[in-house]
Motif scaffolding. Sequence first.
Motif, PDB file in Angstrom:
ATOM      1  N   SER A 438      42.162  40.989  50.711  1.00 42.87           N
ATOM      2  CA  SER A 438      41.102  41.018  51.324  1.00 42.87           C
ATOM      3  C   SER A 438      40.365  39.386  51.197  1.00 42.87           C
ATOM      4  N   PRO A 439      40.330  38.780  52.763  1.00 40.26           N
ATOM      5  CA  PRO A 439      39.983  37.359  52.642  1.00 40.26           C
ATOM      6  C   PRO A 439      38.639  37.272  51.658  1.00 40.26           C
ATOM      7  N   TYR A 440      37.581  38.112  51.658  1.00 43.04           N
ATOM      8  CA  TYR A 440      36.520  37.992  50.895  1.00 43.04           C
ATOM      9  C   TYR A 440      36.828  38.006  49.388  1.00 43.04           C
ATOM     10  N   LYS A 441      37.792  38.140  49.322  1.00 41.39           N
ATOM     11  CA  LYS A 441      38.197  38.093  47.833  1.00 41.39           C
ATOM     12  C   LYS A 441      39.121  36.120  47.059  1.00 41.39           C
ATOM     13  N   PHE A 442      39.606  35.942  48.830  1.00 42.10           N
ATOM     14  CA  PHE A 442      40.313  34.845  48.824  1.00 42.10           C
ATOM     15  C   PHE A 442      39.963  34.201  49.624  1.00 42.10           C
ATOM     16  N   PRO A 443      38.999  33.385  49.561  1.00 40.89           N
ATOM     17  CA  PRO A 443      38.216  33.272  51.425  1.00 40.89           C
ATOM     18  C   PRO A 443      38.180  31.605  51.816  1.00 40.89           C
ATOM     19  N   VAL A 444      40.044  31.064  51.077  1.00 37.73           N
ATOM     20  CA  VAL A 444      40.269  29.890  51.458  1.00 37.73           C
ATOM     21  C   VAL A 444      40.276  29.495  53.483  1.00 37.73           C
ATOM     22  N   PHE A 445      40.642  30.694  53.879  1.00 33.39           N
ATOM     23  CA  PHE A 445      40.556  29.797  55.066  1.00 33.39           C
ATOM     24  C   PHE A 445      39.002  30.988  55.717  1.00 33.39           C
ATOM     25  N   GLN A 446      38.268  30.769  55.557  1.00 29.83           N
ATOM     26  CA  GLN A 446      37.012  31.594  55.740  1.00 29.83           C
ATOM     27  C   GLN A 446      37.866  33.307  56.049  1.00 29.83           C
ATOM     28  N   ALA A 447      36.449  33.457  56.834  1.00 25.79           N
ATOM     29  CA  ALA A 447      36.922  35.328  57.322  1.00 25.79           C
ATOM     30  C   ALA A 447      35.822  35.772  58.116  1.00 25.79           C
ATOM     31  N   GLY A 448      35.955  36.622  59.026  1.00 25.08           N
ATOM     32  CA  GLY A 448      34.383  37.133  59.805  1.00 25.08           C
ATOM     33  C   GLY A 448      34.581  36.362  61.652  1.00 25.08           C
TER      34      GLY A 448
END
Length: 505
Positions: A438-448
Amino acid sequence: MIFSLLLSLITLGFLISSLKYSSSQLLYPNKLYIKLKKIASTFTTSYACPSITCLISFYKNRHRLLNWYTELLSQSAKQTIVVHRLGAPRTIVTANPDNVEYILKTNFANLPKGKPFTELLGDFLGLGIFNVDGEMWSIQRKLASHEFCTKSLREFVVKVLEDEVENRLVPILENAAENGSVLDMQEVLRRFAFDTICKVSLGMDPFCLDLSQPPPPLAAAFDSASQISAMRGAAPIFAVWKLKRALNVGLEKDLKDEVKLVHGCVDEMIKTKKEMMGKNNGGEGDLLSRFLEAGLDNEMVRDMVISFLMAGRDTTSAAVTWLFWLLTGHRRIEKQVVDEILAVNNDGGKLGFEDLKEMNFIKACLCESVRLYPPVVWDSKHAAKDDILPDGTPVYRGNRVTYFQYGMGRMEALWGKDRLEFRPDRWLDENGMVKMVSPYKFPVFQAGPRVCLGKEMAFIQMKYVVASVLRRFELEPVRSEQPVFVPLLTAYMAGGFNVRIRRRG
C-alpha cells in the motif's frame, strides 16, 4: 520522489520551531477543541507534554530529532502526535496509514499544500506543478501525466542514461580503481543526476560530471536558491523573511540574485529551443520540447521545468548512495544483486528497458533502502476547513497536517520487529516478484492524485546505475562507522560517502 524536495527542510524547520516555542503543552484544550472533542469522543490527550519537558527533551535530542519523533509516534496508540507553538498553526504529525490515505486521497480537496508553502517557494518555483493547487495544478498535472506515460520518453531516458554512464561515470570509476584514489560517491552520483535530469528536462548538457571543474553556475544557483527558500520556513517569526525581501537585504537579496540567474538560464534555453524547433519542424525527446509543443506560454514552461529539475536532481542520487552503503555491510545481499545482473545481462552488453524490468531483486533493494532512508522525510498539507482524521484527531482550518515517511519506515506496527534491518526479501513474493505494498503504508512516492509522476523513471535510472556499477566494481568504504543521516533538502550523508573502487572479479 519527484515531489518538491524543499518541503522536507521547510517542514523540519516548522517542527523544530514548534518545539522551541511550545506553550504550556504539546496538546492543550481550547474552545474549538472542546467542541470537536464531543464529536470525536475517541480522541484522547495522551500526547500531552509540558513545555519545559519539551524544551529539555528537544535539547537532549537535537542531534537525533528524526528518531525522537519516531519514538514519540511509536509510543502513541494512534501513531499521531499534535504540536503547538506560539504564533503558528497547530501541527499534526502522523505515521498512521489510515490518516495518510485520508490526507492524500480520501479528503484530498480539503488538504492542499496551502498558501504557507506556496508563498515560501513562490519566488523560486513560481507557478510550477509542485508549488500550486487547484486548477493551475490540474492543468499541469494532466499535461505532465500524458508525457510521462509515453514510450518515447522512456526510450529517451534510457538513451541518456547509457551515454552518461558509459562515457562519464564508468571512466571516473575505472580511473579511481586504477589509481587507488578515494572517491566521494555521493558527490559523483549527485553530479551524475544533475547531468541526467538536465538532459531529460531541458535537452542540454551542463557537463557537471567533470570532477576537475567546480559545479556549473546553474547547479550552484539551484543549490543556493533552494536552500535559502527552505530557510524561510525555519524562521521563528514568519514575517522576518518578508521584511528582508521588501528591503532587499541579507539572504533575501542573495535569493533574488540566484533566482534571477536560474530563471535567466532557463529562459535563454527556452528561446534557443524554440529557434531549434522552428528550424527542425519539431523538438527532441526532452520535456522542454514536449511542453513547448503543447502550446504553453514561456513562463509556465519555465516554472514547470524548474520544478522537475528541483525534484529530480537529488532524490535518485540520495537513494542510490544509501543503497550502495547498505550493500557494503551486507555482502551476501550484494552478491544476490550481482547474480541477478549477470543472469539478466550475461553478455555484458548495453542495458535495455526490458533488462531493467526483469531486475526485481534490485528493485526490492531500492524499496528497502528508501524505506529506511527516504530522500524526503516529511510532507505537509494545510487544512482548508475543520475536519477529523480517521484516528479521531481533530483538524482545524489552517492546521498543518504532516505525514512522516522516515518514522513510518520504522514503525513496528507496520514492518514488524525486524523493521530496522535491511531485508530486501520482505518486498518479494514466493516467485521472486516485487509485492504490491500500500502506498499509504509506504508513501515515499506520495499517493492519490499527487502520486509521483516520475516514479517509474526514477526506478529506471536507479536500476541502471546500480547494475552498471556493481557488475563492474566493488565499493569499499573508507570509514567504518555508520554515516550520519541529515534530512535537509534530501537525506544526504554528512561528510559524503568516501570509498575506494575495486574492479569486480
